[in-house]
Motif scaffolding. Sequence first.
Motif, PDB file in Angstrom:
ATOM      1  N   TYR A  12      30.765  18.492 -71.918  1.00 26.33           N
ATOM      2  CA  TYR A  12      31.262  17.062 -71.769  1.00 26.33           C
ATOM      3  C   TYR A  12      30.304  16.422 -70.442  1.00 26.33           C
ATOM      4  CZ  TYR A  12      34.464  12.837 -71.167  1.00 26.33           C
ATOM      5  OH  TYR A  12      35.102  11.844 -71.005  1.00 26.33           O
ATOM      6  N   ILE A  13      30.053  16.905 -69.737  1.00 31.35           N
ATOM      7  CA  ILE A  13      29.232  16.610 -68.269  1.00 31.35           C
ATOM      8  C   ILE A  13      27.807  16.379 -68.841  1.00 31.35           C
ATOM      9  CG2 ILE A  13      28.183  16.892 -66.186  1.00 31.35           C
ATOM     10  CD1 ILE A  13      31.423  16.500 -66.129  1.00 31.35           C
ATOM     11  N   ASN A  14      27.465  17.115 -69.855  1.00 32.08           N
ATOM     12  CA  ASN A  14      26.029  17.358 -70.338  1.00 32.08           C
ATOM     13  C   ASN A  14      26.028  15.870 -71.258  1.00 32.08           C
ATOM     14  OD1 ASN A  14      24.714  19.605 -69.589  1.00 32.08           O
ATOM     15  ND2 ASN A  14      24.930  20.527 -71.567  1.00 32.08           N
ATOM     16  N   GLY A  15      26.862  15.551 -71.936  1.00 25.91           N
ATOM     17  CA  GLY A  15      26.994  14.363 -72.701  1.00 25.91           C
ATOM     18  C   GLY A  15      27.155  13.274 -71.754  1.00 25.91           C
ATOM     19  N   ILE A  16      27.609  13.130 -70.682  1.00 27.52           N
ATOM     20  CA  ILE A  16      27.470  12.010 -69.721  1.00 27.52           C
ATOM     21  C   ILE A  16      26.143  11.816 -69.461  1.00 27.52           C
ATOM     22  CG2 ILE A  16      28.125  11.065 -67.570  1.00 27.52           C
ATOM     23  CD1 ILE A  16      30.762  12.402 -67.884  1.00 27.52           C
ATOM     24  N   ALA A  17      25.375  12.883 -68.974  1.00 23.06           N
ATOM     25  CA  ALA A  17      24.015  12.921 -68.662  1.00 23.06           C
ATOM     26  C   ALA A  17      23.235  12.177 -69.836  1.00 23.06           C
ATOM     27  CB  ALA A  17      23.371  14.145 -68.208  1.00 23.06           C
ATOM     28  N   ALA A  18      23.422  12.885 -70.935  1.00 20.53           N
ATOM     29  CA  ALA A  18      22.546  12.382 -72.221  1.00 20.53           C
ATOM     30  C   ALA A  18      22.867  10.983 -72.684  1.00 20.53           C
ATOM     31  CB  ALA A  18      23.131  13.203 -73.256  1.00 20.53           C
ATOM     32  N   GLY A  19      23.995  10.613 -72.581  1.00 22.19           N
ATOM     33  CA  GLY A  19      24.494   9.266 -72.845  1.00 22.19           C
ATOM     34  C   GLY A  19      24.136   8.367 -71.991  1.00 22.19           C
ATOM     35  N   SER A  20      23.750   8.783 -70.796  1.00 25.29           N
ATOM     36  CA  SER A  20      23.273   7.689 -69.619  1.00 25.29           C
ATOM     37  C   SER A  20      21.704   7.546 -69.757  1.00 25.29           C
ATOM     38  CB  SER A  20      23.402   8.301 -68.263  1.00 25.29           C
ATOM     39  OG  SER A  20      24.634   8.723 -67.964  1.00 25.29           O
ATOM     40  N   VAL A  21      20.972   8.465 -70.278  1.00 26.76           N
ATOM     41  CA  VAL A  21      19.441   8.329 -70.119  1.00 26.76           C
ATOM     42  C   VAL A  21      18.942   8.011 -71.688  1.00 26.76           C
ATOM     43  CG1 VAL A  21      19.074  10.038 -68.435  1.00 26.76           C
ATOM     44  CG2 VAL A  21      18.934  10.953 -70.969  1.00 26.76           C
ATOM     45  N   SER A  22      19.846   8.145 -72.680  1.00 24.27           N
ATOM     46  CA  SER A  22      19.369   7.800 -74.138  1.00 24.27           C
ATOM     47  C   SER A  22      19.055   6.252 -74.411  1.00 24.27           C
ATOM     48  CB  SER A  22      20.320   8.287 -75.146  1.00 24.27           C
ATOM     49  OG  SER A  22      19.992   7.850 -76.453  1.00 24.27           O
ATOM     50  N   LYS A  23      17.823   5.957 -74.868  1.00 20.39           N
ATOM     51  CA  LYS A  23      17.549   4.668 -75.230  1.00 20.39           C
ATOM     52  C   LYS A  23      17.764   4.085 -76.658  1.00 20.39           C
ATOM     53  CE  LYS A  23      14.104   3.995 -71.493  1.00 20.39           C
ATOM     54  NZ  LYS A  23      13.947   5.412 -70.915  1.00 20.39           N
ATOM     55  N   SER A  24      17.655   5.326 -77.366  1.00 19.09           N
ATOM     56  CA  SER A  24      17.921   5.037 -78.839  1.00 19.09           C
ATOM     57  C   SER A  24      19.480   4.951 -79.329  1.00 19.09           C
ATOM     58  CB  SER A  24      17.019   5.967 -79.755  1.00 19.09           C
ATOM     59  OG  SER A  24      17.729   7.200 -79.350  1.00 19.09           O
ATOM     60  N   LYS A  25      20.265   5.435 -78.270  1.00 16.55           N
ATOM     61  CA  LYS A  25      21.512   5.731 -78.587  1.00 16.55           C
ATOM     62  C   LYS A  25      21.772   6.707 -79.626  1.00 16.55           C
ATOM     63  CE  LYS A  25      22.347   2.969 -75.414  1.00 16.55           C
ATOM     64  NZ  LYS A  25      22.640   3.509 -74.007  1.00 16.55           N
ATOM     65  N   LYS A  26      20.829   7.651 -79.852  1.00 16.81           N
ATOM     66  CA  LYS A  26      21.121   8.509 -80.814  1.00 16.81           C
ATOM     67  C   LYS A  26      20.821   9.895 -79.976  1.00 16.81           C
ATOM     68  CE  LYS A  26      19.421   7.406 -85.207  1.00 16.81           C
ATOM     69  NZ  LYS A  26      18.037   7.128 -85.967  1.00 16.81           N
ATOM     70  N   ILE A  27      21.607  10.798 -79.973  1.00 17.75           N
ATOM     71  CA  ILE A  27      21.664  12.257 -79.259  1.00 17.75           C
ATOM     72  C   ILE A  27      21.717  13.291 -80.668  1.00 17.75           C
ATOM     73  CG2 ILE A  27      22.121  11.432 -77.025  1.00 17.75           C
ATOM     74  CD1 ILE A  27      24.852  12.504 -77.580  1.00 17.75           C
ATOM     75  N   GLY A  28      21.264  14.304 -80.185  1.00 17.27           N
ATOM     76  CA  GLY A  28      21.313  15.445 -81.285  1.00 17.27           C
ATOM     77  C   GLY A  28      21.861  16.708 -80.672  1.00 17.27           C
ATOM     78  N   PHE A  29      22.522  17.460 -81.570  1.00 20.13           N
ATOM     79  CA  PHE A  29      22.913  18.775 -81.307  1.00 20.13           C
ATOM     80  C   PHE A  29      22.604  19.857 -82.252  1.00 20.13           C
ATOM     81  CE2 PHE A  29      26.623  20.439 -78.497  1.00 20.13           C
ATOM     82  CZ  PHE A  29      26.608  21.895 -79.106  1.00 20.13           C
ATOM     83  N   ILE A  30      22.208  20.822 -82.099  1.00 23.14           N
ATOM     84  CA  ILE A  30      21.711  21.786 -83.046  1.00 23.14           C
ATOM     85  C   ILE A  30      22.590  23.239 -82.718  1.00 23.14           C
ATOM     86  CG2 ILE A  30      19.836  23.846 -83.654  1.00 23.14           C
ATOM     87  CD1 ILE A  30      18.058  21.198 -82.017  1.00 23.14           C
ATOM     88  N   ALA A  31      23.194  23.365 -83.871  1.00 24.33           N
ATOM     89  CA  ALA A  31      24.436  24.639 -83.566  1.00 24.33           C
ATOM     90  C   ALA A  31      24.087  25.351 -84.657  1.00 24.33           C
ATOM     91  CB  ALA A  31      25.883  23.809 -83.997  1.00 24.33           C
ATOM     92  N   ALA A  32      24.480  26.518 -84.604  1.00 21.91           N
ATOM     93  CA  ALA A  32      24.429  28.042 -85.315  1.00 21.91           C
ATOM     94  C   ALA A  32      25.492  27.849 -86.488  1.00 21.91           C
ATOM     95  CB  ALA A  32      24.806  29.031 -84.497  1.00 21.91           C
ATOM     96  N   LYS A  33      26.786  27.812 -86.309  1.00 21.81           N
ATOM     97  CA  LYS A  33      27.584  27.892 -87.173  1.00 21.81           C
ATOM     98  C   LYS A  33      29.113  26.822 -86.975  1.00 21.81           C
ATOM     99  CE  LYS A  33      26.805  32.718 -88.495  1.00 21.81           C
ATOM    100  NZ  LYS A  33      27.190  33.586 -89.450  1.00 21.81           N
ATOM    101  N   PRO A  34      29.541  26.452 -88.221  1.00 22.30           N
ATOM    102  CA  PRO A  34      30.537  25.586 -88.013  1.00 22.30           C
ATOM    103  C   PRO A  34      31.648  26.496 -87.523  1.00 22.30           C
ATOM    104  CG  PRO A  34      30.330  25.773 -90.126  1.00 22.30           C
ATOM    105  CD  PRO A  34      29.245  26.284 -89.366  1.00 22.30           C
ATOM    106  N   ILE A  35      32.037  26.946 -86.429  1.00 24.31           N
ATOM    107  CA  ILE A  35      33.272  27.854 -85.956  1.00 24.31           C
ATOM    108  C   ILE A  35      33.906  27.267 -84.713  1.00 24.31           C
ATOM    109  CG2 ILE A  35      32.213  29.986 -86.726  1.00 24.31           C
ATOM    110  CD1 ILE A  35      31.621  30.732 -83.832  1.00 24.31           C
ATOM    111  N   PRO A  36      35.259  27.266 -84.498  1.00 25.47           N
ATOM    112  CA  PRO A  36      35.704  26.390 -83.682  1.00 25.47           C
ATOM    113  C   PRO A  36      35.196  26.350 -81.974  1.00 25.47           C
ATOM    114  CG  PRO A  36      37.472  27.999 -84.722  1.00 25.47           C
ATOM    115  CD  PRO A  36      36.081  28.303 -85.239  1.00 25.47           C
TER     116      PRO A  36
END
Lengths: 353, 376
Positions: B155-179
Amino acid sequence: MPPARGGGLLGPSAEALLIPLGALAGAMVLFGVFMALIGQNPLEVYRLIWRGAFASGFAWQNTLSRAAPLILTALCVALPAQAGLMVIASEGALVLGGLAAAILGHSMGGMNPLVVKLAMALGGMAIGGLWVALVGALRQYRGVNETISSLLFIYIAVALFNHMVEGPLRDPASLNKPSTHPIGEANMLGALPGFDVHWGLAFGIVFCVIVYVLVKHTTWGFALRVVGGNPRAAQLAGLPVSRLVVTACFLGGAASGLAGMVEVGAVHGTANASLIAGYGYTGILVAFIARQNPIAIIPVSVLLGGIAASGGMLQRRLDLPDATVLVLQGMAFLTILAAETLFGRLKAFRSNE
Amino acid sequence: MSSDVRNASRRTALKALGAAGLAGALGPAASLVSLAQAKKLVVGVIYVGPRDDYGYNQAQAQAAAALKKMPGISVVEQEKVPETQDVQKVMASMIEQDGAALLFPTSFGYFDPHMLKMAEKYPNVRFAHCGGLWTEGKHPKNTGSYFGYIDECQYINGIAAGSVSKSKKIGFIAAKPIPQVLRNINAFTLGAKSVDPKISCHLIFTGDWALPVKEAEATNSLVDQGVDVVTCHVDSPKVVVETAERRGIYVCGYHANQSALAPKGYLTGAEWNWLTPYTLLTKDAQEGKPFKNFIRGGLKEGYVKMSPYGKAVPEAARKKADATLAEMKKGTYTVFKGPLKDNTGKVVIPAGTAYLQTEPVLEQMNYLVEGVVGSV
């Protein structure tokens, strides 16, 4: 007459045994030098390898457990090789065989466990067999290179497996590790009596012996080897080349499918991504070191199992990285393969006739 | 003649091996016994990948390294152990050959059936597993599980990411859709949306825990789509972090501190602090106290922590993130609260409901929140 015309004291069977063993000794010496270079005491390293792999009943069980799946997956390479094919599809046949076994084990739950286990074994073998038979058929009837197609077949099999395990066949209770429904405790294979190694070892050894007899002592096997030697000549002699090739592929795939069934039935109790552990790929290595000889597959698998078992000991005691045993493995295989050129060239082994 | 020479050298080689073998057989079994005799508590740690992967395994290995410094403890480690019968044999080897009395099998897949089977076989050894859902009555008493609420850090990562993003598009690379993974993706997205609700998080699943090539492809593809901050949940974030740095975008770390890999683009990172549970469980074992079977904690309990902010994070963003961080450290902050919709428009948490981190429902998460572009 004793050694005349430069003949040796030892026969050809001693040659088949002593040359690889000598090569292994050479590899150990090389590895010792390597260890000394990175500041380890080679004698301590040898001692730990011995302790980790062979020095006690526990160590033997560790080694043999690791060898068991390799015996079966190596057969998947060695069998088609008798017919001159280089098929490397073991991994794919293993995961699909395991998947078939898991489906059968779960859906037949409640029936007599012996019947269920038999069905799982036959189902796993059938699916694994068909998968590799397809590779053989593509080559015989469509001219597709079997090495390339079998490699691609692994990707397809793994993708299919993952899709089924994480999609339609997923047990909703398997939250963070998608798996199929468990086959149930009653349907598990368990360990060999009095020995902490699962049944896969026995299956593998029996399979090797059967294949050996089939290949070396039956007309079918002779025909297969003729195909392997010269398919054109075999065809001219009226042998059913395509049928022989596809059957050999089927049997090889069945061995790998059985390995998958054992993984599900004796280890995991369900099918999940842990089945994709690379046993199929290591099996290729085993088959080549064993020079595609079904009996030689057994000691080579044990050797590999032993190296893997002792690798843990080296890591834990000397704080060496996991790659250390890969160095030993690489050296062992290089020397064994290099030593092949010595066959028939050493006086001591030359027969007198 | 030449063949004689060859024979001779072969004989010498064989002799050498024979001697070595003999030394091995007769040599004192001292070092085996010494570990146990010294009355030290032997702790075994097992990793699924390399110990220096800048990720999941390194985070565990850092705690193991710190354990080694504790008095009366000796640590044995083994890396790259697959989730097959191999890990059963490794656990048994640590117990039988090294005298281990406390084991940390750290990969999720070690739990069932491998660790449970070994726990039954060795009832006097304590097995502490990372992330498993230990259940009273269902699992043996000598097994347990520790885990951290790292979604707080995401969540804190998200705050940092949201603050610097200019394109308003951020990305997430994940292994598997598990909980566990979905929870991180959602927390990251919610953090970014707390800065600007218009932000969207573009998601790619690679399909497995360690697929470096696919991870690099996914990062490149996200950058090509206009994403300017990424984070990930794979075993080793190394490739993602390095690729992001090379492409000149920002990146938030995961598992361990990867700032050295991206000196320019590293914003901050969600890190494990496994030393907290490791110390707790090891001290209990040393003092013979009962085994704590189920322990969890977040920022407040010190199970997770943030990497120091990178240069790229502006002052205002630091303040906002630090304010949330302070609330989380007090234990009063809830990441998942209603009204919350998933990205198909369905309400997943009704208004008025706020889940504490300990809420079991969160460990069964199966949706992506509004703002995530992708599907489970």
